[in-house]
Design an enzyme around this catalytic site. Structure first.
Site, PDB file in Angstrom:
ATOM      1  N   SER A 101       0.822  -1.204   0.000  1.00  0.00           N
ATOM      2  CA  SER A 101       0.000   0.000   0.000  1.00  0.00           C
ATOM      3  C   SER A 101       0.861   1.261   0.000  1.00  0.00           C
ATOM      4  O   SER A 101       2.045   1.235   0.364  1.00  0.00           O
ATOM      5  CB  SER A 101      -0.918   0.017   1.225  1.00  0.00           C
ATOM      6  OG  SER A 101      -0.149   0.205   2.410  1.00  0.00           O
ATOM      7  N   GLU A 122       6.598  -0.545  -5.354  1.00  0.00           N
ATOM      8  CA  GLU A 122       5.473  -0.773  -6.261  1.00  0.00           C
ATOM      9  C   GLU A 122       4.224  -0.706  -5.399  1.00  0.00           C
ATOM     10  O   GLU A 122       3.940  -1.604  -4.615  1.00  0.00           O
ATOM     11  CB  GLU A 122       5.618  -2.136  -6.956  1.00  0.00           C
ATOM     12  CG  GLU A 122       4.746  -2.274  -8.202  1.00  0.00           C
ATOM     13  CD  GLU A 122       3.353  -2.760  -7.874  1.00  0.00           C
ATOM     14  OE1 GLU A 122       2.432  -1.920  -7.955  1.00  0.00           O
ATOM     15  OE2 GLU A 122       3.186  -3.937  -7.551  1.00  0.00           O
ATOM     16  N   CYS A 156      -3.277  -4.329  -7.865  1.00  0.00           N
ATOM     17  CA  CYS A 156      -3.017  -2.890  -7.902  1.00  0.00           C
ATOM     18  C   CYS A 156      -3.264  -2.282  -9.278  1.00  0.00           C
ATOM     19  O   CYS A 156      -3.511  -1.087  -9.396  1.00  0.00           O
ATOM     20  CB  CYS A 156      -1.600  -2.585  -7.445  1.00  0.00           C
ATOM     21  SG  CYS A 156      -0.341  -3.529  -8.325  1.00  0.00           S
TER      22      CYS A 156
END
Length: 346
Positions: A101, A122, A156
């Site tokens: 996150s 990432e 994501c």
């Protein structure tokens, strides 16, 4: 200096010890690509699991030993935030690679910075999918909805903001309702399943609370929604939400569940503006003529643009995040170079 040869060389050396932290949604895929890239560049690694998915990494430990890696080359850990802090701030760690996150990524970067260590991050995404004027909604409806629904929406790069022409909104909703029954919810071990359980009961409750707040503020679940009639698993039906604008919580925050919002635009320029109006910039999706998509791709501030669905997973291409979606690159040559440092010999 008469002894100088006049030759100047730049050599690329392994950065050293890499601390890698994987995420709960794809623990083995993410963990193995981090280990593989670091090892390929001559680095040793310490891989820490997500505290929500430790077993996959711990089972990987047995395979690492069976493969015969020398002691200390590949190390695997499980633990909570305190273990993560100890790892990212350890003086023997030379670089940190983290997937997760935005909030945790910011903390990881701060911890690494205390020792002036580099970091590859990432992080989250709120990817927009722009269906350009004239696109055949029937052609892409199923693959588009299945894309954000798969893995229970825990991805994501999922297209969780779908942009359609204002004049064709009803047409898109009708096409969506037609394909939604084909998005199977159930046991993830069944090959027919697209939507398995989310990671925890708390995560399911969080997603349901976000949907409840949206509907209380006037949004409508135009397709799907609710829980399936199954007794086992933290399962949710996928949900497509309409009646929102790009400033709403569901359009700004990463849900990490099988939920997408449908937004409308009046011109292609406005669609691009809406897509870029986000703190996150991981991916974008364009559907339309290839020439038009290629013209628009440079205008999107994201690390990856997929045209008409794109290709399957491409670890040979870099995955990069713009804005709060990350720092540095994973995969491809750019991802490998993250674990090298130049040394000038003159």
């Amino acid at each position: 200096n008469a002894a100088h040869t006049g030759v100047s060389t730049v050599a690329y050396r392994p950065v050293g010890v890499v601390a890698a932290i994987t995420a709960f949604n794809y623990p083995l895929l993410i963990g193995l690509t981090k280990i593989g890239a670091a090892l390929a560049m001559g680095c040793t690694t310490v891989l820490l699991s997500s505290p929500q998915a430790p077993m996959a990494v711990m089972l990987l430990n047995a395979l690492v030993r069976r493969a015969g890696f020398p002691e200390g080359v590949v190390n695997l850990l499980a633990g909570a935030a305190d273990v993560g802090r100890a790892l990212t701030s350890h003086p023997d760690v030379d670089k940190v690679s983290f997937t997760g996150s935005v909030g945790v990524g910011q903390s990881v970067l701060q911890q690494a910075a205390q020792g002036l260590r580099g970091a590859v991050l990432e992080l989250g995404g709120k990817s927009a999918a722009i269906l350009l004027p004239g696109v055949d909604y029937q052609q892409y409806a199923f693959s588009l909805h299945a894309r954000y629904a798969r893995n229970a929406g825990q991805g994501c790069g999922s297209p969780t903001r779908i942009l359609v022409e204002e004049s064709r909104y009803a047409e898109f909703i009708a096409a969506s309702r037609e394909v939604y029954p084909r998005i199977t919810v159930g046991d993830p071990r069944d090959p027919a399943t697209i939507v398995g359980p989310v990671v925890s009961a708390a995560q399911r409750e969080r997603i349901e609370a976000m949907l409840a707040r949206a509907t209380a503020q006037g949004a409508t679940i135009v397709a799907g929604g609710g829980r399936p009639a199954l007794r086992k698993g933290w399962l949710l039906n996928p949900a497509l939400v309409g009646g929102l604008d790009n400033q709403s919580e569901l359009a700004r925050e990463e849900v990490f569940g099988p939920v997408s919002v449908v937004l409308t635009y009046r011109s292609v320029e406005q669609a691009v503006q809406i897509a870029n109006d986000s703190e996150l910039g991981l991916k974008a999706y364009l559907f339309g003529s290839k020439d038009e998509c290629l013209r628009l791709a440079p205008q999107l501030r994201v690390g990856t643009v997929q045209i008409n669905g794109g290709s399957p997973l491409r670890p040979d291409a870099p995955m990069t995040g713009c804005k709060l979606s990350g720092l540095g690159s994973e995969w491809g040559l750019d991802g490998l170079r993250e674990f090298l440092v130049p040394q000038h010999i003159d």
